[in-house]
Design a protein around this motif. Structure first.
Motif, short mmCIF file in Angstrom:
data_model
loop_
_atom_site.label_atom_id
_atom_site.label_comp_id
_atom_site.label_asym_id
_atom_site.label_seq_id
_atom_site.Cartn_x
_atom_site.Cartn_y
_atom_site.Cartn_z
N UNK A 1 41.91 30.90 44.85
CA UNK A 1 42.06 29.44 44.92
C UNK A 1 41.26 28.78 43.80
N UNK A 2 40.03 29.23 43.58
CA UNK A 2 39.24 28.66 42.50
C UNK A 2 39.87 28.95 41.13
N UNK A 3 40.43 30.14 40.98
CA UNK A 3 41.07 30.49 39.71
C UNK A 3 42.31 29.64 39.47
N UNK B 1 42.04 31.14 31.19
CA UNK B 1 40.93 30.52 31.93
C UNK B 1 40.97 30.95 33.39
N UNK B 2 42.17 30.98 33.98
CA UNK B 2 42.30 31.39 35.38
C UNK B 2 41.86 32.83 35.59
N UNK B 3 42.19 33.71 34.66
CA UNK B 3 41.80 35.11 34.77
C UNK B 3 40.28 35.27 34.71
N UNK B 4 39.65 34.56 33.79
CA UNK B 4 38.18 34.63 33.69
C UNK B 4 37.53 34.08 34.95
N UNK B 5 38.02 32.96 35.45
CA UNK B 5 37.45 32.37 36.67
C UNK B 5 37.69 33.30 37.86
#
Length: 146
Positions: free
Chosen positions: A92-94, A122-126
């Motif tokens: 969810x945060x990603x 960005x989503x993958x890193x998060x």
């Protein structure tokens, strides 16, 4: 050597210290953080969409709508995501970080595919960082380790 002088009246009973970080304070802070972060995000979207040009009514509307939507979604993520298992919590945060960054990046006028690629990065890193954080600070049932 100096010693404390004895006092009359027996022992002093220490009361319980007040809990200034109770649930009500956390609920208010969650709202305040959402509003302030939303205003910053909305201003950033408006600045990106005008690309250094003059401030217009549509530009202001874009900024305020973006700020409102961002604040509401951020509040919802901060409120409801901790109730999920750590994998879904991280996802969810990603998703939130990737979507918000992708929209912010697309407001600059870049190509859609580049915006999608940056948002996925960005989503993958998060996802990796938040899963690691939740994995190391929660047990298998999702309870925080104190």
């Amino acid at each position: 050597m100096a010693h404390a002088a004895p006092t009359s009246g027996g022992t002093v009973r220490a009361g319980r210290t007040p809990d200034i970080f109770d649930a009500r304070t956390h609920a208010r802070a969650r709202i305040a953080i959402s509003v302030v972060t939303g205003l910053i995000y909305g201003d950033w979207v408006a600045a990106n969409s005008r690309a250094g040009g003059p401030i217009t009514g549509w530009n202001l509307l874009t900024g305020f709508v973006s700020a409102f939507v961002f604040a509401v979604v951020l509040w919802a993520v901060m409120t409801f995501a901790p109730r999920l298992r750590r994998e879904l919590h991280a996802a969810v945060w990603a998703a939130f970080a990737g979507i918000s960054f992708g929209f912010l990046y697309s407001a600059t006028g870049e190509a859609v595919l580049r915006s999608i690629g940056m948002a996925l990065a960005v989503a993958l890193v998060v996802l990796i960082l938040s899963f690691y954080r939740f994995y190391t600070r929660e047990d298998a049932a999702g309870h925080r380790i104190r």
